[in-house]
Design a protein around this motif. Structure first.
Motif, PDB file in Angstrom:
ATOM      1  N   ARG A 256       1.374  -7.752  -0.680  1.00 36.05           N
ATOM      2  CA  ARG A 256       2.582  -7.828  -1.503  1.00 36.05           C
ATOM      3  C   ARG A 256       3.601  -6.837  -0.981  1.00 36.05           C
ATOM      4  O   ARG A 256       3.256  -5.891  -0.280  1.00 36.05           O
ATOM      5  CB  ARG A 256       2.294  -7.569  -2.977  1.00 36.05           C
ATOM      6  CG  ARG A 256       1.852  -6.164  -3.271  1.00 36.05           C
ATOM      7  CD  ARG A 256       1.429  -5.965  -4.718  1.00 36.05           C
ATOM      8  NE  ARG A 256       0.710  -4.701  -4.764  1.00 36.05           N
ATOM      9  CZ  ARG A 256       0.935  -3.732  -5.616  1.00 36.05           C
ATOM     10  NH1 ARG A 256       1.846  -3.882  -6.557  1.00 36.05           N
ATOM     11  NH2 ARG A 256       0.267  -2.614  -5.581  1.00 36.05           N
TER      12      ARG A 256
ATOM     13  N   THR B 230       5.569   0.459 -12.630  1.00 34.87           N
ATOM     14  CA  THR B 230       5.667  -0.840 -11.974  1.00 34.87           C
ATOM     15  C   THR B 230       5.756  -1.927 -13.024  1.00 34.87           C
ATOM     16  O   THR B 230       5.006  -1.930 -14.002  1.00 34.87           O
ATOM     17  CB  THR B 230       4.460  -1.083 -11.047  1.00 34.87           C
ATOM     18  OG1 THR B 230       4.449  -0.074 -10.043  1.00 34.87           O
ATOM     19  CG2 THR B 230       4.531  -2.451 -10.389  1.00 34.87           C
TER      20      THR B 230
ATOM     21  N   MET C 150       7.177  -4.757  -2.488  1.00 36.73           N
ATOM     22  CA  MET C 150       7.985  -4.522  -3.681  1.00 36.73           C
ATOM     23  C   MET C 150       9.022  -3.448  -3.415  1.00 36.73           C
ATOM     24  O   MET C 150       8.751  -2.492  -2.691  1.00 36.73           O
ATOM     25  CB  MET C 150       7.122  -4.157  -4.876  1.00 36.73           C
ATOM     26  CG  MET C 150       6.423  -2.842  -4.788  1.00 36.73           C
ATOM     27  SD  MET C 150       5.165  -2.696  -6.053  1.00 36.73           S
ATOM     28  CE  MET C 150       3.835  -2.147  -5.019  1.00 36.73           C
TER      29      MET C 150
ATOM     30  N   PHE D 197      10.025  -9.515 -16.750  1.00 33.73           N
ATOM     31  CA  PHE D 197       9.047  -8.561 -16.225  1.00 33.73           C
ATOM     32  C   PHE D 197       8.332  -7.832 -17.354  1.00 33.73           C
ATOM     33  O   PHE D 197       8.909  -7.598 -18.412  1.00 33.73           O
ATOM     34  CB  PHE D 197       9.740  -7.518 -15.335  1.00 33.73           C
ATOM     35  CG  PHE D 197      10.124  -8.033 -13.982  1.00 33.73           C
ATOM     36  CD1 PHE D 197       9.250  -7.927 -12.911  1.00 33.73           C
ATOM     37  CD2 PHE D 197      11.362  -8.622 -13.774  1.00 33.73           C
ATOM     38  CE1 PHE D 197       9.616  -8.387 -11.655  1.00 33.73           C
ATOM     39  CE2 PHE D 197      11.737  -9.084 -12.526  1.00 33.73           C
ATOM     40  CZ  PHE D 197      10.861  -8.972 -11.465  1.00 33.73           C
TER      41      PHE D 197
ATOM     42  N   GLN E 283       6.929  -7.962  -8.108  1.00 32.43           N
ATOM     43  CA  GLN E 283       6.950  -6.655  -8.751  1.00 32.43           C
ATOM     44  C   GLN E 283       8.163  -5.847  -8.334  1.00 32.43           C
ATOM     45  O   GLN E 283       8.750  -6.084  -7.278  1.00 32.43           O
ATOM     46  CB  GLN E 283       5.693  -5.861  -8.396  1.00 32.43           C
ATOM     47  CG  GLN E 283       4.420  -6.515  -8.861  1.00 32.43           C
ATOM     48  CD  GLN E 283       3.191  -5.684  -8.553  1.00 32.43           C
ATOM     49  OE1 GLN E 283       3.247  -4.680  -7.858  1.00 32.43           O
ATOM     50  NE2 GLN E 283       2.060  -6.108  -9.096  1.00 32.43           N
TER      51      GLN E 283
ATOM     52  N   THR F 144       9.187  -1.457  -8.636  1.00 32.41           N
ATOM     53  CA  THR F 144       8.706  -0.146  -9.035  1.00 32.41           C
ATOM     54  C   THR F 144       9.876   0.809  -9.194  1.00 32.41           C
ATOM     55  O   THR F 144      10.818   0.785  -8.400  1.00 32.41           O
ATOM     56  CB  THR F 144       7.711   0.410  -7.994  1.00 32.41           C
ATOM     57  OG1 THR F 144       6.565  -0.442  -7.978  1.00 32.41           O
ATOM     58  CG2 THR F 144       7.262   1.821  -8.326  1.00 32.41           C
TER      59      THR F 144
ATOM     60  N   ALA G 267       5.916  -6.250 -13.460  1.00 29.74           N
ATOM     61  CA  ALA G 267       5.509  -7.460 -12.750  1.00 29.74           C
ATOM     62  C   ALA G 267       5.787  -8.687 -13.596  1.00 29.74           C
ATOM     63  O   ALA G 267       5.857  -8.611 -14.827  1.00 29.74           O
ATOM     64  CB  ALA G 267       4.020  -7.399 -12.407  1.00 29.74           C
TER      65      ALA G 267
ATOM     66  N   SER H 180       2.313 -10.909  -8.264  1.00 32.02           N
ATOM     67  CA  SER H 180       2.709 -10.205  -7.043  1.00 32.02           C
ATOM     68  C   SER H 180       4.222  -9.984  -6.966  1.00 32.02           C
ATOM     69  O   SER H 180       4.696  -9.251  -6.100  1.00 32.02           O
ATOM     70  CB  SER H 180       2.233 -10.967  -5.808  1.00 32.02           C
ATOM     71  OG  SER H 180       2.812 -12.251  -5.781  1.00 32.02           O
TER      72      SER H 180
END
Length: 115
Positions: free
Chosen positions: A5, A38, A7, A27, A48, A50, A40, A46
């Motif tokens: 992934r 984080t 991010m 999210f 995401q 942060t 998601a 996956s």
């Protein structure tokens, strides 16, 4: 080695406000250590983003995180390339093994695997 992934990491002093804003887009909070959070997508985990107010063990806040299946192989490849290692490979107390490297654009990339 394969990528699991990718991010964005966003430096933030507005963690709660960021969580509330991104909730409007679907999210959900999946991890929060106080200094790093984080979010998601519940339907596509996956996907995401942060938010980081500071990094507890590294000298800088990264711009991007890339999770790979073999962080040791990634570290060896990056070292062999001569790229600038910003934060050396290490195990972190929150369950990841990671290092930071500066990309050709000057961006700091957090490369990690979960332990």
């Amino acid at each position: 080695m394969s990528v699991r992934r990718v991010m964005p990491d966003i430096r933030s002093e507005a963690m709660e406000e960021s969580r509330d804003f991104y909730a409007l887009l679907g999210f959900e909070e999946v991890m929060n250590l106080g200094w790093v959070m984080t979010l998601a997508s519940p339907t596509t985990p996956s996907a995401q983003v942060t938010f980081i107010s500071q990094d507890r063990s590294a000298p800088v806040v990264p711009d991007l995180s890339v999770e790979v299946d073999d962080v040791d192989a990634a570290y060896a490849a990056v070292q062999a390339s001569g790229a600038e290692i910003v934060h050396t490979l290490r195990d972190e107390e929150w369950g990841v093994r990671r290092f930071f490297v500066r990309d050709p654009n000057g961006r700091v990339v957090n490369v990690l695997s979960h332990r």
